[in-house]
Structures are given as structure tokens and as C-alpha cells.
Motif scaffolding. Structure first.
Motif, mmCIF file in Angstrom:
data_model
loop_
_atom_site.group_PDB
_atom_site.id
_atom_site.type_symbol
_atom_site.label_atom_id
_atom_site.label_comp_id
_atom_site.label_asym_id
_atom_site.label_seq_id
_atom_site.Cartn_x
_atom_site.Cartn_y
_atom_site.Cartn_z
ATOM 1 N N LYS A 209 0.858 -1.188 0.000
ATOM 2 C CA LYS A 209 0.000 0.000 0.000
ATOM 3 C C LYS A 209 0.891 1.234 0.000
ATOM 4 O O LYS A 209 1.719 1.422 0.891
ATOM 5 C CB LYS A 209 -0.907 -0.005 1.229
ATOM 6 C CG LYS A 209 -1.913 -1.147 1.244
ATOM 7 C CD LYS A 209 -2.788 -1.100 2.492
ATOM 8 C CE LYS A 209 -3.790 -2.242 2.501
ATOM 9 N NZ LYS A 209 -4.639 -2.234 3.728
ATOM 10 N N SER A 211 -0.397 4.648 -0.710
ATOM 11 C CA SER A 211 -1.099 5.800 -0.140
ATOM 12 C C SER A 211 -1.564 5.480 1.270
ATOM 13 O O SER A 211 -1.641 4.319 1.681
ATOM 14 C CB SER A 211 -2.293 6.182 -1.018
ATOM 15 O OG SER A 211 -3.204 5.095 -1.125
ATOM 16 N N SER A 212 -1.866 6.524 2.009
ATOM 17 C CA SER A 212 -2.245 6.356 3.420
ATOM 18 C C SER A 212 -3.489 5.495 3.581
ATOM 19 O O SER A 212 -3.610 4.732 4.543
ATOM 20 C CB SER A 212 -2.468 7.726 4.062
ATOM 21 O OG SER A 212 -1.297 8.503 3.984
ATOM 22 N N PHE A 213 -4.453 5.604 2.660
ATOM 23 C CA PHE A 213 -5.698 4.862 2.772
ATOM 24 C C PHE A 213 -5.710 3.605 1.901
ATOM 25 O O PHE A 213 -6.731 2.936 1.786
ATOM 26 C CB PHE A 213 -6.887 5.763 2.408
ATOM 27 C CG PHE A 213 -7.065 6.914 3.348
ATOM 28 C CD1 PHE A 213 -7.680 6.739 4.581
ATOM 29 C CD2 PHE A 213 -6.592 8.165 3.023
ATOM 30 C CE1 PHE A 213 -7.838 7.797 5.457
ATOM 31 C CE2 PHE A 213 -6.743 9.236 3.892
ATOM 32 C CZ PHE A 213 -7.363 9.054 5.116
ATOM 33 N N ARG A 215 -5.467 3.235 -1.354
ATOM 34 C CA ARG A 215 -6.071 3.252 -2.692
ATOM 35 C C ARG A 215 -5.028 3.007 -3.778
ATOM 36 O O ARG A 215 -5.318 2.419 -4.808
ATOM 37 C CB ARG A 215 -6.771 4.594 -2.918
ATOM 38 C CG ARG A 215 -8.003 4.791 -2.030
ATOM 39 C CD ARG A 215 -8.685 6.113 -2.333
ATOM 40 N NE ARG A 215 -9.874 6.302 -1.498
ATOM 41 C CZ ARG A 215 -10.644 7.381 -1.543
ATOM 42 N NH1 ARG A 215 -10.346 8.369 -2.387
ATOM 43 N NH2 ARG A 215 -11.697 7.482 -0.756
#
Length: 713
Positions: A209, A211-213, A215
Motif C-alpha cells: 500500500k 497511499s495512506s488509505f 487506494r
């Protein structure tokens, strides 16, 4: 399994001697070394470094500045402003002119190692072609870079070996590096009968991952070379037949093959092209024999073919690994300690069940468990836990649960342990009313654990943990150095620049070391003041370091008990206190403060009567009749503990009990076998339990002690 080999033993044979049996095609005769003389692989001296190792940069300072710009993440505007200031004030010649010149220098230096390339993969699906950009560094080009590197070259091992340790009666085989295990041996046997050698790859894959969320994701595939020692191929730096001119200028013939596929279960299913956890055959290793599926691809009707493949849990897709000679994808899929043990069976199943049971009892019990974990002794390279009832970190789960086994005897014991574990888990699941399904693939993975160790060496060869560390730099580049569009090219361009910078740095270090040695042949690297000197003698048993100034007893920062004991021993003498001891078994006992926390150093001692545990109170040297004697003041933990309880027997606890502190005794430091970690048993005052999972040696040592004491059958 080669246990109990019978040879005509030479008269000089000693306990713990190591016998090395080389593959017949190596042409190297079998040899036996004393343990102190044994080296798994001794590297030859590297070749002379380059005169200008910073090329294609004009000057050393140009490279240093350019690397700083890379690490500091400076923008083009900031870089040009900084260059302007330096060029106005620099006393040393400085040839970098602007940001664009830096980019040109990186492009010129990029040829030092194989570059990334892009290929478009077209996949037809539902009458439409879908195109995917795949960026990759050609695997064999990367392998050739390794083979031509004069720093790495001397460390390569191309011939399979079988290693045995003499236990006093027989030679017992042990497994560690991949070339000491069966798969490497069998691969070399399968090669054409010429001068060729196996060049073995470890392939890792897992999604990351960015990105922080979550996506934005990346799907890095990382290669390592199994012909290099684990300390190199698991490090964070470099790590048909093909003729390659190697680091020493000699052309050699190599046969590339994939020895290990290291991945979590989801990626293992993709690698082996099985249908996953809900298929009839979810294990990527122990499928039904391939020859029974041989007719599936010859069926005319598509639905019939798909039906047969589905019944076996396979997908109707050509596996790219089938094009790699001497490689069987199902054999290469390997046991992954991180995801199967730490982030799998232990964290997701056993530990969660334990937490649920504890939570059902009440918060007071949860708090008490956290307190007891916090009171556990600190130990080198092992996380210390202030609380354990709520966290999710695979490396920490590993420290709670880890056990490593890799000898022929412990492999046999391991198979038995897995059998017993399976029986106990079956009993537990039969009475578990939570509705949990205990028949899952990662539980089944234990069936292959010890076979994998015999085939590929110790589990650090197949563990995904070293590769997961690579996700961090990729994520950092994505967040700090990209515009979040077409990220693959941007991330890989900077990743390659960091690789080039590291390579140039190593060349510069070799160059500087050569210049230093030419200017002063007697120069040597300075030692840390807290460590004993590193002389050429590697056969030592005990070394003392961190020597304090000579002082009398009263001036030492010792307790009254220590001073009284020492004064009884030599009331008018001065001593030199030491705060570091190294025992030549992978064990280091440091001074009483460890990262600013109290650390209670315990040791195993060999006395005239038996082996005992004790708390190390003080180390010092004294001079008697002109001779220096290293002495340890130890609080013995050898008070009688009575008959072994049923609980201790079931959990294989080794219980020790401390004597009154006034019973502290003096021992020669040469009687120290190794350091030990003891956990206080809060239910019995003065009792401690030996932590046997701090390393492999401690685990095996305690097994032998249990067996000698009659605790184990």
C-alpha cells in the motif's frame, strides 16, 4: 536424512568437529575441520579498487553533493539556489552547475547496473484486449551484475554441500544456508554433465500500500541470489546455460533456476495458479500428481477442460515458471515464517483465541498479563513488550512465538511436535463453540515446514520479512518524490539512483581504505570502547571489555553485598571492573543498563558438579602473583526446586530458584557457558523460568537438559 554416518574416524577427531561433503560434480574431496577452524565459506580478498570510484562524476565532492540532493528530496528550484550559493563560496573546485546537469550525471551513472525496462502485457478477456504496463529489471542482467562485482564474487557458493557435526559418537547433519540443503544438491545433480553450476534465485512478491488509505497499490517482485550467504542476500544492499565472465575474469557456465518462491498465501496461489482457499485443493505445494492432469489441456470442449482443472483446484493458464528449466513451482513455493507463524496462525488464530479467553475473564486479568510481560527481561535483538493484549505488528508476534530448528535431530523432533500440535488443536476445535473454522491453509502449511528446511535450509532463507522492508523506501518515494501520476516510472527511476549511489559509495570506501592502508600499513579500524579488541584470534571463549579505571573496592559503584564479598576475597587489593563480556557462543551480556532500563544479566555456568544458572553481579580482573585473573561475582540460582510439576512438564518449563543473596560466589569467567534470560514466576517468590526461545542454541540446549533430567521421553 544423514544421521549417524559411520566413517573411519581420524585420531584427532574432537567433539563438535564439522564434516563437509561436497557434491560429486564439484570434484572437491570431503573434509573435516575442528569447530574453531570451520568456516562455512571464506571469502577471498577483493580486487583492487578503482582510482576514481566516483565516475562518471567529475569530482568526489560532485558525487557527495548530488547524493545529498537525492536524499534530501530537494526540488529543482531549491537545488539550483543551493548550487549558486556553493559556487560563490566554495574553496574546493565544484563542477556541478545546475539541476539538469545532476540529472545527466545520474543518467550517465545508471549504466553501472541493469536498468528497469517497460513491457506492455496484453491480456484478452471477454473479446477485448487489456493492456498492462510491467516494469522490470532483466533478471539475468541483474545476476551478471552480481557475478561481476568484486565485492560479492568471493562470497558465492556454487557447489552443494552436506554439513555434519560430530556429537561424540556420530556425525549429525545440519541445515542452514540453501546450498547445505537437499533442493540445491538435487538441482546440481539434474544439470547437464558439464562444468556448469546452478545459479539459484529467491523470488518474492507481495502487494504494498503506497497511499495512506491504501487506494494506490504497488506489486513489487524482488529477487535475491541463494548462492550468497544469508547475511548478504537478505541484506539491504546488493545482494539453458549462460557463459559469464565473472569478477575474477574467468568465464563460467551457469544454469539459472528458481529455488525458492517466498510469498504470503494469496501470492502463492497466483504463483502456482491454484484457485485459492475455497478450492478443493487449496495447498500450493502438495497437489495431486501432475501426470493425472496431463489430459486436461487436450480436451476439445472448453467446459470439460475447465471442469477437470477446477476439480483439481487449478486454473487454465500457462504458468510462466514452467519455462524456467530445472524449476518446479510447487516445490519452490516455500514456508514463510512471517505470514504463516507470526501474522497467520499465531496472530490471527491462536493469539486471538487467547485474547478472547482472557477478555472473558475480566479487565483485571488482562492488566495482570500486561504487567507480567512488562517485567520480562530485556534481551538483545528481541522486542520488549509493555503490553501485549492489543497490537498488530508481525515482527513483535515473531518475538512472542518464534522457534527455529534446523538439525536432522530437531527436524525429526519437529515432525513429532507438529503431529502433537495437530492432535491438540483437533481436540480444542472439537470443543470450540465459537463457530471458527480451524481447517485453513496456513494451519496445513506446517505439514511442509520441516520438509522445507531439509530442502532449502533454515527458515531465514524463505522468510518474507527481509523483503517486506523494501516496501518502506518505495512508499517514501511515492509520497515525497512523485506527482501521483504514472508513478511506476518515477518510483523506479529514483530507486535505481539510490542503487547507483550505494554502489559508488562502496567503491569510494574501498578506495579510501586502500589509500589509508598504503599510508599507514599498521592502521586498523578503531574499536568501540564498549567492546573488547578484535584481534586475529577467533577461537576465544571469553573476552572482557568496557574496562573501568583501576580502583579499590570502596570506590566502586557496587552494592554493600558486592563490597563485602570482594573484601572477603582480597581486602587490600585494587581491581579493574569490566562492564562487557562476550562469550564465544552467539551470546553477549551487557552492563546493567540496557537502553536506559534495568537489565538483570543471567548466565549458565559449568561448575565442578553440574551446570547451573546464576545472576551476574560483577565482572573484574585482579592481579595475583603477577598474573591477571578474570573473575565473576555470581548470585547462584541453583536452590532445590523439588519435583517437576505437571504444569512445568507439559509446558517444558525449566524452573530455577535463587539462593539467598549472601550466597553469592566467585567464579572464573571461563566457567561461563553463555548468557541466559530468566523470567520471574510471579506465583512463586524467588522462582524463575528459563526463556528457551531467545535463540536456536538456547532452545536446543534446554531440550538436552530436559532430556537429561528425565522431563522428556
Amino acid at each position: 536424512m544423514y544421521v549417524g554416518l559411520s566413517y573411519d574416524l581420524p585420531p584427532a577427531l574432537q567433539q563438535d568437529d564439522i564434516r563437509t561433503e561436497y557434491h560429486p560434480r564439484s570434484g572437491i574431496p570431503m573434509k573435516t575441520d575442528h569447530f574453531a577452524d570451520f568456516r562455512c565459506h571464506t571469502a577471498a580478498p577483493s580486487l583492487a579498487p578503482k582510482n576514481t570510484p566516483w565516475e562518471p562524476f567529475t569530482l568526489h565532492i560532485d558525487f557527495d553533493f548530488t547524493e545529498l540532493v537525492l536524499k534530501a528530496n530537494l526540488t529543482k528550484l531549491q537545488t539550483n539556489e543551493l548550487i549558486g550559493l556553493i559556487r560563490h563560496s566554495a574553496l574546493e573546485r565544484f563542477s556541478v552547475t545546475d539541476y539538469d546537469s545532476i540529472c545527466k550525471l545520474w543518467d550517465a551513472a545508471s549504466s553501472r547496473h541493469a536498468k528497469f525496462k517497460k513491457e506492455v502485457i496484453s491480456v484478452p478477456h471477454r473479446d477485448q484486449d487489456h493492456n498492462f504496463d510491467v516494469w522490470y529489471r532483466p533478471l539475468w542482467d541483474w545476476a551478471c551484475d552480481l557475478l561481476k562485482d568484486p565485492r560479492l564474487g568471493p562470497h558465492f557458493v556454487f557447489n552443494a554441500q552436506r554439513l555434519y557435526k560430530f556429537d561424540g559418537q556420530n556425525f549429525v547433519r545440519f541445515f542452514d544456508e540453501p546450498w547445505t540443503a537437499n533442493a540445491f544438491w538435487n538441482s546440481q545433480s539434474s544439470l547437464p554433465k558439464d562444468e556448469g553450476k546452478p545459479f539459484t534465485f529467491i523470488i518474492y512478491a507481495d502487494k504494498a500500500k503506497l497511499s495512506s488509505f491504501g487506494r494506490q497499490k504497488a506489486y513489487p517482485v524482488i529477487a535475491r541470489c541463494a548462492n550468497l550467504p544469508v547475511g548478504i542476500h537478505n541484506g539491504e544492499g546488493f545482494g539453458g546455460g549462460f557463459w559469464v565472465k565473472c569478477w575474477d575474469g574467468i568465464e563460467c557456465l551457469f544454469y539459472p533456476l528458481i529455488l525458492i518462491l517466498s510469498a504470503d498465501y494469496e501470492e502463492q496461489c497466483v504463483m502456482s495458479l491454484i484457485r485459492g482457499t475455497k478450492s478443493k485443493f487449496p495447498c500450493p505445494v502438495c497437489l495431486v500428481p501432475r501426470e493425472e492432469l496431463g489430459n486436461a489441456r487436450s480436451f476439445i470442449r472448453q467446459e470439460d477442460k475447465e471442469k477437470v482443472l477446477m476439480s483439481q483446484g487449478l486454473r487454465d493458464v500457462d504458468n510462466a515458471f514452467s519455462d524456467v528449466a530445472h524449476t518446479d513451482v510447487h516445490s519452490a513455493v516455500s514456508f514463510d515464517r512471517l505470514h504463516v507463524n507470526n501474522e497467520g496462525n499465531f496472530s490471527d488464530h491462536l493469539w486471538t483465541q487467547f485474547q478472547e479467553r482472557i477478555k472473558s475473564v475480566g479487565r483485571q486479568t488482562q492488566s495482570q498479563i500486561d504487567i507480567h510481560f512488562d517485567s520480562m527481561p530485556r534481551w538483545r535483538n528481541i522486542n520488549h513488550f509493555n503490553h501485549v493484549m492489543s497490537f498488530s505488528d508481525g515482527s513483535k508476534y515473531e518475538d512472542i512465538s518464534k522457534v527455529r530448528l534446523h538439525t536432522s535431530e530437531t527436524i525429526a523432533a519437529g515432525h513429532q511436535a507438529i503431529k502433537e500440535f495437530t492432535q491438540l488443536l483437533d481436540q480444542y476445535s472439537a470443543n470450540d463453540d465459537s463457530g471458527k473454522n480451524w481447517a485453513y491453509p496456513k494451519r496445513h502449511a506446517y505439514a511442509h515446514l520441516f520438509n522445507d528446511i531439509e530442502a532449502k535450509g533454515a527458515t531465514f532463507n524463505t522468510n518474507t520479512k527481509p523483503n517486506e522492508k523494501c516496501h518502506g523506501p518505495i512508499r517514501w518515494i511515492y509520497l515525497r518524490r512523485t506527482n501521483f501520476k504514472n508513478i511506476a516510472e518515477q518510483v523506479l527511476r529514483l530507486d535505481h539512483r539510490f542503487l547507483i549511489a550505494h554502489s559508488i559509495h562502496l567503491d569510494i570506501e574501498d578506495h579510501d581504505n586502500l589509500i589509508a592502508s598504503q599510508n599507514d600499513p599498521l592502521c586498523s579500524d578503531s574499536e568501540d570502547d564498549e567492546h573488547p579488541s578484535n584481534d586475529s584470534d577467533t577461537t576465544f571463549h571469553i573476552k572482557l571489555g568496557a574496562a573501568q579505571k583501576r580502583a579499590d573496592i570502596c570506590s566502586l559503584g557496587a552494592t554493600t553485598c558486592k563490597r563485602q564479598c570482594i573484601q572477603l576475597f582480597m581486602p587490600d587489593e585494587t581491581v579493574i571492573e569490566h562492564r562487557f563480556i562476550k562469550v564465544n557462543y552467539e551470546s553477549i551480556v551487557d552492563c546493567p543498563l540496557f537502553h536506559n532500563f534495568p537489565r538483570y544479566d543471567c548466565v549458565i555456568l559449568q561448575t565442578q558438579a553440574r551446570v547451573i544458572f546464576g545472576h551476574l553481579l560483577m565482572l573484574f580482573t585482579c592481579v595475583v602473583d603477577g598474573q591477571t585473573h578474570p573473575v565473576a561475582l555470581v548470585h547462584p540460582y541453583d536452590a532445590p526446586v523439588g519435583q517437576c510439576s505437571l504444569k512445568d512438564k507439559h509446558f517444558e518449563f525449566w524452573r530455577v530458584r535463587k539462593r539467598p543473596r549472601i550466597s553469592s560466589e566467585f567464579f572464573s569467567v571461563h566457567s561461563i557457558i553463555r548468557g541466559a534470560a530468566l523470567a520471574e514466576d510471579h506465583s512463586v517468590q524467588g522462582d524463575y523460568l528459563v526463556i528457551d526461545t531467545i535463540d536456536t542454541d538456547m532452545f536446543l540446549r534446554m531440550k538436552l537438559m530436559h532430556k537429561s533430567a528425565g522431563h522428556l521421553e
